[in-house]
Design an enzyme around this catalytic site. Structure first.
Site, PDB file in Angstrom:
ATOM      1  N   TYR A 128       0.833  -1.202   0.000  1.00 26.95           N
ATOM      2  CA  TYR A 128       0.000   0.000   0.000  1.00 26.95           C
ATOM      3  C   TYR A 128       0.875   1.262   0.000  1.00 26.95           C
ATOM      4  O   TYR A 128       1.511   1.598   1.008  1.00 26.95           O
ATOM      5  CB  TYR A 128      -0.945   0.023   1.205  1.00 26.95           C
ATOM      6  CG  TYR A 128      -1.869  -1.193   1.291  1.00 26.95           C
ATOM      7  CD1 TYR A 128      -2.189  -1.942   0.156  1.00 26.95           C
ATOM      8  CD2 TYR A 128      -2.425  -1.590   2.497  1.00 26.95           C
ATOM      9  CE1 TYR A 128      -3.027  -3.048   0.226  1.00 26.95           C
ATOM     10  CE2 TYR A 128      -3.273  -2.693   2.583  1.00 26.95           C
ATOM     11  CZ  TYR A 128      -3.566  -3.415   1.439  1.00 26.95           C
ATOM     12  OH  TYR A 128      -4.389  -4.506   1.521  1.00 26.95           O
ATOM     13  N   HIS A 169       0.150 -12.015   0.805  1.00 32.43           N
ATOM     14  CA  HIS A 169      -0.884 -11.203   0.154  1.00 32.43           C
ATOM     15  C   HIS A 169      -1.533 -11.940  -1.015  1.00 32.43           C
ATOM     16  O   HIS A 169      -2.748 -11.875  -1.219  1.00 32.43           O
ATOM     17  CB  HIS A 169      -0.248  -9.891  -0.324  1.00 32.43           C
ATOM     18  CG  HIS A 169      -1.166  -8.728  -0.366  1.00 32.43           C
ATOM     19  ND1 HIS A 169      -0.751  -7.433  -0.146  1.00 32.43           N
ATOM     20  CD2 HIS A 169      -2.497  -8.634  -0.606  1.00 32.43           C
ATOM     21  CE1 HIS A 169      -1.778  -6.608  -0.268  1.00 32.43           C
ATOM     22  NE2 HIS A 169      -2.849  -7.311  -0.548  1.00 32.43           N
ATOM     23  N   PRO A 184     -15.421  -5.005   2.519  1.00 40.78           N
ATOM     24  CA  PRO A 184     -16.771  -5.422   2.902  1.00 40.78           C
ATOM     25  C   PRO A 184     -17.847  -4.431   2.489  1.00 40.78           C
ATOM     26  O   PRO A 184     -19.031  -4.773   2.470  1.00 40.78           O
ATOM     27  CB  PRO A 184     -16.680  -5.528   4.434  1.00 40.78           C
ATOM     28  CG  PRO A 184     -15.605  -4.556   4.809  1.00 40.78           C
ATOM     29  CD  PRO A 184     -14.604  -4.626   3.694  1.00 40.78           C
ATOM     30  N   LEU A 185     -17.411  -3.209   2.135  1.00 44.25           N
ATOM     31  CA  LEU A 185     -18.371  -2.213   1.630  1.00 44.25           C
ATOM     32  C   LEU A 185     -18.369  -2.189   0.097  1.00 44.25           C
ATOM     33  O   LEU A 185     -18.879  -1.234  -0.510  1.00 44.25           O
ATOM     34  CB  LEU A 185     -18.006  -0.817   2.169  1.00 44.25           C
ATOM     35  CG  LEU A 185     -18.238  -0.610   3.666  1.00 44.25           C
ATOM     36  CD1 LEU A 185     -17.575   0.690   4.143  1.00 44.25           C
ATOM     37  CD2 LEU A 185     -19.738  -0.588   3.980  1.00 44.25           C
ATOM     38  N   GLY A 186     -17.804  -3.239  -0.508  1.00 46.87           N
ATOM     39  CA  GLY A 186     -17.764  -3.255  -1.976  1.00 46.87           C
ATOM     40  C   GLY A 186     -17.003  -2.055  -2.512  1.00 46.87           C
ATOM     41  O   GLY A 186     -17.425  -1.415  -3.463  1.00 46.87           O
ATOM     42  N   ARG A 187     -15.868  -1.773  -1.874  1.00 50.42           N
ATOM     43  CA  ARG A 187     -15.019  -0.625  -2.246  1.00 50.42           C
ATOM     44  C   ARG A 187     -15.820   0.681  -2.156  1.00 50.42           C
ATOM     45  O   ARG A 187     -15.675   1.585  -2.975  1.00 50.42           O
ATOM     46  CB  ARG A 187     -14.406  -0.832  -3.625  1.00 50.42           C
ATOM     47  CG  ARG A 187     -13.527  -2.092  -3.624  1.00 50.42           C
ATOM     48  CD  ARG A 187     -12.863  -2.390  -4.916  1.00 50.42           C
ATOM     49  NE  ARG A 187     -12.104  -3.645  -4.819  1.00 50.42           N
ATOM     50  CZ  ARG A 187     -10.841  -3.734  -4.431  1.00 50.42           C
ATOM     51  NH1 ARG A 187     -10.171  -2.653  -4.125  1.00 50.42           N
ATOM     52  NH2 ARG A 187     -10.222  -4.905  -4.354  1.00 50.42           N
ATOM     53  N   GLY A 188     -16.688   0.719  -1.168  1.00 50.31           N
ATOM     54  CA  GLY A 188     -17.481   1.921  -0.909  1.00 50.31           C
ATOM     55  C   GLY A 188     -18.838   1.900  -1.595  1.00 50.31           C
ATOM     56  O   GLY A 188     -19.773   2.580  -1.169  1.00 50.31           O
ATOM     57  N   PHE A 189     -18.969   1.095  -2.639  1.00 53.35           N
ATOM     58  CA  PHE A 189     -20.181   1.142  -3.478  1.00 53.35           C
ATOM     59  C   PHE A 189     -21.443   0.832  -2.686  1.00 53.35           C
ATOM     60  O   PHE A 189     -22.490   1.442  -2.905  1.00 53.35           O
ATOM     61  CB  PHE A 189     -20.031   0.152  -4.642  1.00 53.35           C
ATOM     62  CG  PHE A 189     -21.103   0.292  -5.665  1.00 53.35           C
ATOM     63  CD1 PHE A 189     -21.104   1.366  -6.542  1.00 53.35           C
ATOM     64  CD2 PHE A 189     -22.128  -0.632  -5.750  1.00 53.35           C
ATOM     65  CE1 PHE A 189     -22.109   1.519  -7.489  1.00 53.35           C
ATOM     66  CE2 PHE A 189     -23.137  -0.486  -6.693  1.00 53.35           C
ATOM     67  CZ  PHE A 189     -23.126   0.589  -7.565  1.00 53.35           C
TER      68      PHE A 189
HETATM   69  N1  LIG Z   1      -5.962  -8.692   0.898  1.00 50.54           N
HETATM   70  C1  LIG Z   1      -6.241  -7.969  -0.181  1.00 50.54           C
HETATM   71  O1  LIG Z   1      -5.896  -8.333  -1.307  1.00 50.54           O
HETATM   72  C2  LIG Z   1      -6.984  -6.678  -0.005  1.00 50.54           C
HETATM   73  C3  LIG Z   1      -7.555  -6.027  -1.121  1.00 50.54           C
HETATM   74  C4  LIG Z   1      -8.257  -4.838  -0.901  1.00 50.54           C
HETATM   75  C5  LIG Z   1      -8.361  -4.322   0.383  1.00 50.54           C
HETATM   76  N2  LIG Z   1      -7.776  -4.966   1.437  1.00 50.54           N
HETATM   77  C6  LIG Z   1      -7.874  -4.454   2.820  1.00 50.54           C
HETATM   78  O2  LIG Z   1      -9.240  -4.310   3.150  1.00 50.54           O
HETATM   79  C7  LIG Z   1      -9.505  -2.980   3.588  1.00 50.54           C
HETATM   80  C8  LIG Z   1     -10.925  -2.570   3.203  1.00 50.54           C
HETATM   81  O3  LIG Z   1     -11.161  -2.722   1.825  1.00 50.54           O
HETATM   82  P1  LIG Z   1     -11.339  -1.484   0.845  1.00 50.54           P
HETATM   83  O4  LIG Z   1     -10.783  -0.259   1.480  1.00 50.54           O
HETATM   84  O5  LIG Z   1     -10.830  -1.950  -0.464  1.00 50.54           O
HETATM   85  O6  LIG Z   1     -12.911  -1.378   0.620  1.00 50.54           O
HETATM   86  P2  LIG Z   1     -14.184  -1.031   1.503  1.00 50.54           P
HETATM   87  O7  LIG Z   1     -13.859  -1.090   2.934  1.00 50.54           O
HETATM   88  O8  LIG Z   1     -15.247  -1.889   0.968  1.00 50.54           O
HETATM   89  O9  LIG Z   1     -14.499   0.471   1.045  1.00 50.54           O
HETATM   90  C9  LIG Z   1     -13.582   1.509   1.197  1.00 50.54           C
HETATM   91  C10 LIG Z   1     -14.100   2.719   0.442  1.00 50.54           C
HETATM   92  O10 LIG Z   1     -15.354   3.107   0.977  1.00 50.54           O
HETATM   93  C11 LIG Z   1     -15.314   4.435   1.469  1.00 50.54           C
HETATM   94  N3  LIG Z   1     -16.054   4.429   2.734  1.00 50.54           N
HETATM   95  C12 LIG Z   1     -15.741   3.775   3.880  1.00 50.54           C
HETATM   96  N4  LIG Z   1     -16.691   3.965   4.815  1.00 50.54           N
HETATM   97  C13 LIG Z   1     -17.612   4.758   4.253  1.00 50.54           C
HETATM   98  C14 LIG Z   1     -18.828   5.320   4.705  1.00 50.54           C
HETATM   99  N5  LIG Z   1     -19.275   5.048   5.946  1.00 50.54           N
HETATM  100  N6  LIG Z   1     -19.544   6.104   3.853  1.00 50.54           N
HETATM  101  C15 LIG Z   1     -19.112   6.345   2.602  1.00 50.54           C
HETATM  102  N7  LIG Z   1     -17.961   5.851   2.098  1.00 50.54           N
HETATM  103  C16 LIG Z   1     -17.221   5.059   2.923  1.00 50.54           C
HETATM  104  C17 LIG Z   1     -13.859   4.761   1.641  1.00 50.54           C
HETATM  105  O11 LIG Z   1     -13.634   6.143   1.406  1.00 50.54           O
HETATM  106  P3  LIG Z   1     -13.146   7.170   2.565  1.00 50.54           P
HETATM  107  O12 LIG Z   1     -11.715   6.850   2.817  1.00 50.54           O
HETATM  108  O13 LIG Z   1     -13.352   8.476   1.920  1.00 50.54           O
HETATM  109  O14 LIG Z   1     -14.036   6.911   3.744  1.00 50.54           O
HETATM  110  C18 LIG Z   1     -13.213   3.930   0.539  1.00 50.54           C
HETATM  111  O15 LIG Z   1     -13.270   4.621  -0.676  1.00 50.54           O
HETATM  112  C19 LIG Z   1      -8.403  -2.156   2.903  1.00 50.54           C
HETATM  113  O16 LIG Z   1      -8.197  -0.929   3.549  1.00 50.54           O
HETATM  114  C20 LIG Z   1      -7.224  -3.092   3.011  1.00 50.54           C
HETATM  115  O17 LIG Z   1      -6.635  -2.997   4.301  1.00 50.54           O
HETATM  116  C21 LIG Z   1      -7.103  -6.134   1.249  1.00 50.54           C
END
Ligand SMILES: NC(=O)c1ccc[n+]([C@@H]2O[C@H](COP(=O)([O-])OP(=O)(O)OC[C@H]3O[C@@H](n4cnc5c(N)ncnc54)[C@H](OP(=O)(O)O)[C@@H]3O)[C@@H](O)[C@H]2O)c1
Length: 328
Positions: free
Chosen positions: A57, A124, A204-209
């Site tokens: 990252y 990873h 878990p938030l579908g990348r925010g979607f």
């Molecule tokens: N092992 C792997 O290959 C892998 C791959 C991907 C991710 N990960 C890990 O998993 C973690 C979470 O996954 P992710 O960050 O990809 O996706 P996520 O948690 O599904 O969504 C993150 C996105 O949602 C937004 N968000 C979060 N909370 C929100 C809310 N309450 N309202 C509106 N928008 C919100 C964030 O923006 P803001 O920052 O603006 O809130 C960001 O753009 C990562 O940080 C990483 O540590 C691991």
């Protein structure tokens, strides 16, 4: 937050929800270190213990950022990081899992994090060129040396999980799991459960979607990875939005947000499940943590499943190159 419940990942006890730190360095547009640090401190103040990072990252930036937090609060954190990707974001995916690389990557992470041990060290992505026994053997040596406490895998297939666990106990499998990504439910999660391995859903938030706040890619930064992801592409995005609008209706009827409903759904997959939503912002962190206390009945869960059937999601979760590395 006193009263933040805990869950177990194998032998490791962590807060029921962790914090994904990736977006603080990479993937979702600009990051601001001071804002990120304030969010990290707030997370610990609210009872979050599990922080998730990777050497990937921001090419080390994320681990250095966490190092600044850990300098004063190491004992409050269950620190999880990962090794394996040797490309930079935006370049074709490339991984290494040979023993020499595992040792070198761990030492580099420890240096950036400014700590003498990692609580949970994940591979990873599985390196298809290297037997998993070699990779996990080298990871087990890190445990013996006191540099690492527990081992994890990310996006590994069921057979790989079994082989890895036979070399050294695996505490957690971190893989994508959310209302719109349910691939691991059929084969991989049952194997983890049989072996006592905890599950850490990423994105878990579908990348925010699934929060309903990303109705278009228009406002996203040019470097935002979602611009290249099939589910956010024209045509697919509109179809996927129809699912989110239904989730919003269900959420409103229960007095929560769509994001909280999506997180609570993941949390209800089992007591061995610890989602790690990612955010750079305190406001979103607080909203996400609110999901920990959302109780869903069997009826609620059925209504959510009916509103968001996996087969209606349009587009694959990754592009073709990245898909080749998951479930291996
Ligand atoms: N092992 C792997 O290959 C892998 C791959 C991907 C991710 N990960 C890990 O998993 C973690 C979470 O996954 P992710 O960050 O990809 O996706 P996520 O948690 O599904 O969504 C993150 C996105 O949602 C937004 N968000 C979060 N909370 C929100 C809310 N309450 N309202 C509106 N928008 C919100 C964030 O923006 P803001 O920052 O603006 O809130 C960001 O753009 C990562 O940080 C990483 O540590 C691991």
């Amino acid at each position: 937050m006193t009263g933040m419940p805990t869950r177990r990942l194998g032998a490791l006890e962590v807060s029921a929800q962790g914090l994904g730190c990736m977006g603080m360095s990479h993937g979702y547009g600009d990051a601001d270190d001071e804002r990120s640090l304030a969010t990290l401190h707030r997370a610990l103040d609210l009872g979050v213990t599990l922080l998730d990072t990777s050497d990937y990252y921001g090419a080390g930036h994320n681990e250095e950022l966490l190092g600044r937090l850990l300098a004063g609060r190491r004992d409050e954190v269950v620190l999880a990081t990962k090794f394996g990707f040797v490309n930079r974001l935006g370049e074709p995916a490339a991984v290494r899992g040979d023993a020499a690389y595992v040792r070198q990557a761990c030492d580099a992470s420890l240096r950036r994090l400014g700590t003498d041990h990692i609580d949970l060290y994940y591979q990873h992505r599985v390196d298809p060129q290297v037997p998993i026994e070699e990779t996990v053997g080298a990871m087990a040596e890190l445990v013996a040396a006191g540099k690492v406490r527990h081992l994890g895998l990310s996006e590994a297939g069921a057979e790989t999980v079994r082989r890895a666990h036979a070399v050294h106990p695996i505490a957690a499998l971190q893989s994508e799991w959310s209302l719109w990504t349910r691939d691991l439910e059929r084969e991989i999660a049952p194997v983890c459960r049989e072996l006592g391995i905890g599950l850490v859903p990423f994105s878990p938030l579908g990348r925010g979607f699934l929060t309903g706040r990303y109705a278009s890619v228009e406002g996203l930064a040019a470097s935002d990875v979602r611009r290249t992801q099939p589910r956010f592409a024209d045509g697919n995005l509109e179809q996927n939005l129809a699912i989110v609008r239904k989730l919003e209706e269900l959420a409103a009827a229960r007095g929560v947000t769509a994001g909280q409903l999506a997180l609570a759904w993941v949390q209800h997959r089992g007591d061995d499940v610890v989602p790690i939503p990612g955010t750079r912002r305190q406001r979103n962190l607080e909203e996400n943590l609110g999901a920990v206390n959302v109780e869903l009945s069997a009826e609620d869960l059925a209504a959510i499943d009916a509103a968001a059937p996996a087969e209606r999601v349009a587009g694959t979760r990754y592009d073709e190159g990245s898909l080749k590395l998951v479930g291996k």
